[in-house]
Enzyme design. Structure first.
Site, PDB file in Angstrom:
ATOM      1  N   ILE A  14       7.587  47.359  73.532  1.00 40.13           N
ATOM      2  CA  ILE A  14       6.261  47.107  72.973  1.00 40.13           C
ATOM      3  C   ILE A  14       5.427  48.381  72.965  1.00 40.13           C
ATOM      4  O   ILE A  14       4.703  48.657  72.000  1.00 40.13           O
ATOM      5  CB  ILE A  14       5.568  45.986  73.767  1.00 40.13           C
ATOM      6  CG1 ILE A  14       6.248  44.635  73.471  1.00 40.13           C
ATOM      7  CG2 ILE A  14       4.081  45.914  73.435  1.00 40.13           C
ATOM      8  CD1 ILE A  14       5.769  43.495  74.344  1.00 40.13           C
ATOM      9  N   ALA A  81       2.437  49.916  80.640  1.00 39.80           N
ATOM     10  CA  ALA A  81       3.520  50.106  81.611  1.00 39.80           C
ATOM     11  C   ALA A  81       3.663  48.892  82.519  1.00 39.80           C
ATOM     12  O   ALA A  81       2.674  48.330  82.986  1.00 39.80           O
ATOM     13  CB  ALA A  81       3.260  51.352  82.446  1.00 39.80           C
ATOM     14  N   THR A  84       9.483  44.478  86.449  1.00 36.60           N
ATOM     15  CA  THR A  84       9.767  43.226  87.138  1.00 36.60           C
ATOM     16  C   THR A  84      10.660  43.511  88.343  1.00 36.60           C
ATOM     17  O   THR A  84      11.401  44.506  88.362  1.00 36.60           O
ATOM     18  CB  THR A  84      10.476  42.203  86.232  1.00 36.60           C
ATOM     19  OG1 THR A  84      11.711  42.779  85.766  1.00 36.60           O
ATOM     20  CG2 THR A  84       9.613  41.821  85.048  1.00 36.60           C
ATOM     21  N   GLN A 142       8.810  34.757  89.953  1.00 32.16           N
ATOM     22  CA  GLN A 142       7.937  35.853  89.517  1.00 32.16           C
ATOM     23  C   GLN A 142       6.535  35.757  90.124  1.00 32.16           C
ATOM     24  O   GLN A 142       5.543  36.023  89.450  1.00 32.16           O
ATOM     25  CB  GLN A 142       7.835  35.883  87.987  1.00 32.16           C
ATOM     26  CG  GLN A 142       9.082  36.388  87.295  1.00 32.16           C
ATOM     27  CD  GLN A 142       8.819  36.805  85.860  1.00 32.16           C
ATOM     28  OE1 GLN A 142       7.958  36.255  85.181  1.00 32.16           O
ATOM     29  NE2 GLN A 142       9.565  37.793  85.390  1.00 32.16           N
ATOM     30  N   TYR A 145       5.126  39.262  89.684  1.00 29.07           N
ATOM     31  CA  TYR A 145       4.820  39.596  88.283  1.00 29.07           C
ATOM     32  C   TYR A 145       3.674  38.747  87.751  1.00 29.07           C
ATOM     33  O   TYR A 145       2.729  39.259  87.127  1.00 29.07           O
ATOM     34  CB  TYR A 145       6.077  39.394  87.440  1.00 29.07           C
ATOM     35  CG  TYR A 145       5.934  39.798  85.987  1.00 29.07           C
ATOM     36  CD1 TYR A 145       6.068  41.132  85.612  1.00 29.07           C
ATOM     37  CD2 TYR A 145       5.673  38.854  85.002  1.00 29.07           C
ATOM     38  CE1 TYR A 145       5.948  41.508  84.278  1.00 29.07           C
ATOM     39  CE2 TYR A 145       5.550  39.227  83.670  1.00 29.07           C
ATOM     40  CZ  TYR A 145       5.689  40.548  83.316  1.00 29.07           C
ATOM     41  OH  TYR A 145       5.560  40.925  81.988  1.00 29.07           O
ATOM     42  N   GLY A 176       4.329  36.633  74.710  1.00 31.97           N
ATOM     43  CA  GLY A 176       5.360  35.765  75.232  1.00 31.97           C
ATOM     44  C   GLY A 176       6.655  36.550  75.365  1.00 31.97           C
ATOM     45  O   GLY A 176       6.646  37.771  75.551  1.00 31.97           O
TER      46      GLY A 176
END
Length: 238
Positions: A14, A81, A84, A142, A145, A176
């Site tokens: 991205i 930036a 995970t 997660q 995260y 998403g």
């Protein structure tokens, strides 16, 4: 008017797409790990890539000063930036927690703090923070995260309130599941189930996120601040 844009994590996925979309401006990207990829990125795009650790405040200060010296004061900052380190909480190590939080959330402070004064003085700025659908709805394995990406949303709203009178907008994008290296690391059976839960029936494309970033960075997006734009194929509708 040509501005200076800086994209962290900008050599892949991205971040790369956003950097290329901002090519009408003076653009720089920051990266940390893959020097060879950064070299190829600069060779193919002519966009300079600077190496520093966004989890380190002083490294960010030095990096921003270097970019400012080379191409101009940062008008558009895209905090992209992220990492995970997935694990169920009862198995997660303190190192996994701290590394993800420091890079995904700490970097938002580190980078924004080092550009915000200059933006306020020049009475123009665009800060765009990349969050995640999992910062909105959570995800198994997660907690680190999801917490970091949820924190990005709160940071965005608070800084937007502080900066609006100085013509500095601060917005977030919550992608998403997109076709990136990070998602490619998900086990195929889990990924199949994820895609099945997305109404449009596929992963997103980095280009579908970078179009939103380009819009939020534009001069005529000045009345949009403190917002979170969802780009998730309908997987989460708020």
């Amino acid at each position: 008017m040509q501005r200076t844009a800086l994209v962290t994590g900008g050599t892949r996925g991205i971040g790369r797409a956003i950097a290329l979309r901002e090519a009408g401006h003076r653009v720089a990207v920051a990266y940390l790990r893959d020097g060879e990829m950064a070299r190829r990125f600069t060779e193919s795009t002519s966009i300079p890539a600077y190496r520093w650790n966004v989890a380190d405040f002083h490294a960010c200060r030095h990096g921003v000063l270097e970019v400012t010296h080379d191409i101009g004061p940062v008008d558009i900052l895209v905090n992209n930036a992220g990492v995970t380190a997935d694990a169920m909480l009862h198995r997660m190590t303190p190192e996994q927690w701290m590394n993800v939080v420091q890079i995904n959330l700490g970097s938002i402070f580190n980078m924004s703090r080092n550009v915000i004064e200059s933006m306020r003085q020049r009475h123009f700025g665009r800060i765009i923070n990349i969050s995640s659908i999992n910062g909105q709805q959570g995800q198994l394995g997660q907690t680190n995260y999801a917490a970091s990406k949820a924190g990005v949303l709160g940071f965005t709203k608070a800084l937007a309130r502080e900066s609006a009178s100085a013509n500095v907008t601060v917005n977030a994008i919550a992608p998403g599941y997109c076709d990136t290296d990070m998602v490619a690391g998900i086990a195929s059976d889990i990924l199949h189930n994820i895609v099945a839960s997305i109404p449009v029936g596929r992963l997103g494309l980095p280009a579908e996120v970078d179009r939103v970033a380009a819009f939020l960075a534009a001069e005529d997006a000045a009345y949009i601040t403190g917002a979170t734009v969802d780009v998730n194929g309908g997987q989460s509708m708020r």
